[in-house]
Design an enzyme around this catalytic site. Sequence first.
Site, PDB file in Angstrom:
ATOM      1  N   LYS A   1       0.818  -1.213   0.000  1.00 19.03           N
ATOM      2  CA  LYS A   1       0.000   0.000   0.000  1.00 19.03           C
ATOM      3  C   LYS A   1       0.853   1.265   0.000  1.00 19.03           C
ATOM      4  O   LYS A   1       1.905   1.329   0.626  1.00 19.03           O
ATOM      5  CB  LYS A   1      -0.895   0.018   1.235  1.00 19.03           C
ATOM      6  CG  LYS A   1      -1.929  -1.092   1.261  1.00 19.03           C
ATOM      7  CD  LYS A   1      -3.083  -0.795   0.342  1.00 19.03           C
ATOM      8  CE  LYS A   1      -4.170  -1.840   0.516  1.00 19.03           C
ATOM      9  NZ  LYS A   1      -5.313  -1.593  -0.338  1.00 19.03           N
TER      10      LYS A   1
ATOM     11  N   ASP B   1     -14.109 -10.924   4.869  1.00 18.65           N
ATOM     12  CA  ASP B   1     -12.838 -10.350   4.419  1.00 18.65           C
ATOM     13  C   ASP B   1     -12.572  -9.000   5.069  1.00 18.65           C
ATOM     14  O   ASP B   1     -13.424  -8.109   5.023  1.00 18.65           O
ATOM     15  CB  ASP B   1     -12.853 -10.160   2.899  1.00 18.65           C
ATOM     16  CG  ASP B   1     -12.728 -11.470   2.143  1.00 18.65           C
ATOM     17  OD1 ASP B   1     -12.281 -12.452   2.747  1.00 18.65           O
ATOM     18  OD2 ASP B   1     -13.087 -11.502   0.953  1.00 18.65           O
TER      19      ASP B   1
ATOM     20  N   HIS C   1      -1.499 -12.165  -8.468  1.00 10.52           N
ATOM     21  CA  HIS C   1      -1.373 -10.965  -9.287  1.00 10.52           C
ATOM     22  C   HIS C   1      -0.472 -11.193 -10.491  1.00 10.52           C
ATOM     23  O   HIS C   1      -0.419 -10.376 -11.396  1.00 10.52           O
ATOM     24  CB  HIS C   1      -0.839  -9.807  -8.437  1.00 10.52           C
ATOM     25  CG  HIS C   1      -1.690  -9.516  -7.242  1.00 10.52           C
ATOM     26  ND1 HIS C   1      -1.410 -10.015  -5.988  1.00 10.52           N
ATOM     27  CD2 HIS C   1      -2.839  -8.827  -7.112  1.00 10.52           C
ATOM     28  CE1 HIS C   1      -2.335  -9.628  -5.144  1.00 10.52           C
ATOM     29  NE2 HIS C   1      -3.214  -8.910  -5.800  1.00 10.52           N
TER      30      HIS C   1
END
EC number: 2.1.1.14
Length: 767
Positions: A126, A613, A708
């Site tokens: 992040k 989640d 990813h």
Amino acid sequence: MAKLHHLGFPRIGNKRQLKFALEKFWGGELSEQQLQTSAADLRQQNWLDQQDLALDLYTVGDFSLYDQVLDMSFLVGNIPSRAKQSEQDNSLDNYFRVARGRSQPQECCAASHGQSGESQAGEMTKWFNTNYHYIVPEFDAQTTFLLNAKQLLLQIEALQKINKNVKPVIIGPVTYLWLGKEKDNSQKLTLLPELLEVYAELLALFAEKNITWVQIDEPILVLEIPKQWQEALQSSYQKLGQSKVKLLLTTYFGELKNNLKLACELPIAGLHLDAVNAPHEIDSAIDYLGTDKILSLGIINACNIWKTDLNQTLNQLLPIHQKLQDRLWLAPSSSLLHVPIDLNNEDKLDYEVKSWLAFAVQKLQELSLIGRALNDGLSSVEAAFTYNKLCIENRRQSPQVHKQDIKSKVLNITPELGQRNLAIKQREALQQSYLNLPSYPTTTIGSFPQTSDIRQLRQAKRLGDINEEQYKKSIKESIEFCINEQDQLGLDVLVHGEAERNDMVEYFGELLDGFVFTQFAWVQSYGSRCVKPPILFGDVSRPKAMTVEWSSYAQSLTEKKVKGMLTGPVTILNWSFVRDDQPLQTTCMQIALAIREEVLDLEKAGINIIQIDEAALREKLPLHRSQWQQYLNWAIAAFRLCANGVNDKTQIHTHMCYSEFNDIIAAIAQMDADVITIETSRSDMVLLDVFEAFSYPNGIGPGVYDIHSPNIPDVEQMVSLMKKAALRIPAEQLWVNPDCGLKTRRWEEVKPALLNMVAAAKKLRAS
């Protein structure tokens, strides 16, 4: 005269043109030249759109094909050796290989023939406390730097043809090093002297291009950085401050606190402060800066989508402008990367709610209005200020926003609502007896590939081309296919695949009161991944069940257990554009009550494994560690509120991604989820080091492969990762799973990957 500028503009295009160009390039449908042309067209359009806003400086260098930190790595020549498959270090092939492990599909064929077409993708995490992700720079004892500024210089030349007042933006050297990670036992700060030589060379090139001002971002100044990093900032700008260009040092995302005096006294020409989050630091900054330096104030919130109160902001600025005059610059608080592009694209949004909003274009218009009011007088923009005042007041009083019954429910929350009946070890024995799962149980995180057929189905429903009955029939067919595939792959705990969900937050927001949705309000999450966050504008409640029908149907198709799949309250909050008229804690508890109702309904329907989640739990941690506990207290309380009330044999899972959680592991344990799945594959299980010192009592599934990347994981590699995990966590607590949902992958990638994952689990059981 106050000057106007911005720190960065969204790069994806108002219809996600960059996303689609990238995906065509990766799919072999677009050449490199065509991709670069598409990128140039987007930059050109952004610059032209800003021409009417009376900006004094135009920003360049804010565009990226994937990530601005990755761009910085390539700009200074810091490219991992494993990615250097092309003779040209700065080629797009190398660039995308660092970003995603592979550039274009033909490399897959090369890899299958023993060539080195694939490599491990760079770690992604992040960007401060936002939902944007950057590729983490890598350093080791052999790291060297070599400037390659060709692309940035070409962009400068292109913008100078439109406007001569060009301001390049680059990430500062100290922040760049801070954001990176050592891959060996070296110390990254030792690289600073060599890195500064490259920065000095770059600034000299800017001067040759007749650049006057350079924006140099050092957002680590809003963190509590150690003394040696403060000293690194001082030494860096002692050197860079000697350049022929003027440096505007920019900070954002919060207050500088103990770093304020340091930042102001650096040998720079100007300083940008986040005046939205730290207005109380303005007076001290003025005193520290002296009489020569520029003060740029970020007065427009660049991280939310609400209108600025123009009258309030103007009143705040009048005495500052009187004191600073032309030494005052105005801008949004940070880059506008974190907000959608243009509200004018939204022609189906509730009119009242729309009147409360401002996207990137509108925020620059607000900036222009405030600048005109300061420089030319309020009378020059009086009509716009009057309309703005009406909109602000309407939002404050709207019955769409305020629901007294919901506010009362929040006031009546008690600690008992967040408690399970039995402790974790007692629940574990009860659940194992009931669920009868093998050691190293296998599962996935929830979503399966969103095929074009699924996307077209949802679009047909939105457009009214099919009725509800036809839609449900097709979704059930997709669920049946997904369950059958998982059964054949040999997974132990199944999921329904989430074909009905376009986004894990938007789906729930559409079914909860208090949210509205947009058509084109996309923001970049990473690379080509864009999200369209819901707008949480009012008090939240659940009118009816949201997931029970789909989970119940999936469970009816198999003897194996199917997980119910929900998004947690903290993630819904953190991945939405959230109202700013009440504390975040209050809004989060409203969402938690709604999710709690859904959890209880799932259990009543026979779903005994329920995943909630909390992928974004860490995301809104305050940047100052001293403020963490207050956030964690209510975030954990919100999760416990929604996850409890169920029978002790019902197993509660949660999932966290992109999370470096070593420093909040005690808080995660307090969530008291029976099983937590986490993203660890890109970090080679290093994230699990915390468990050497912290005895985590619950089940844990460290992600064994990186979803990813399109690369197919190797069985032995996954076995090795799980064995590393078992050195830190008792084997009986371990689950085997990918590190995130599979929505963005294709079935031809997912099936072999999961087949290998199941094989790895079987090998572990036999060892």
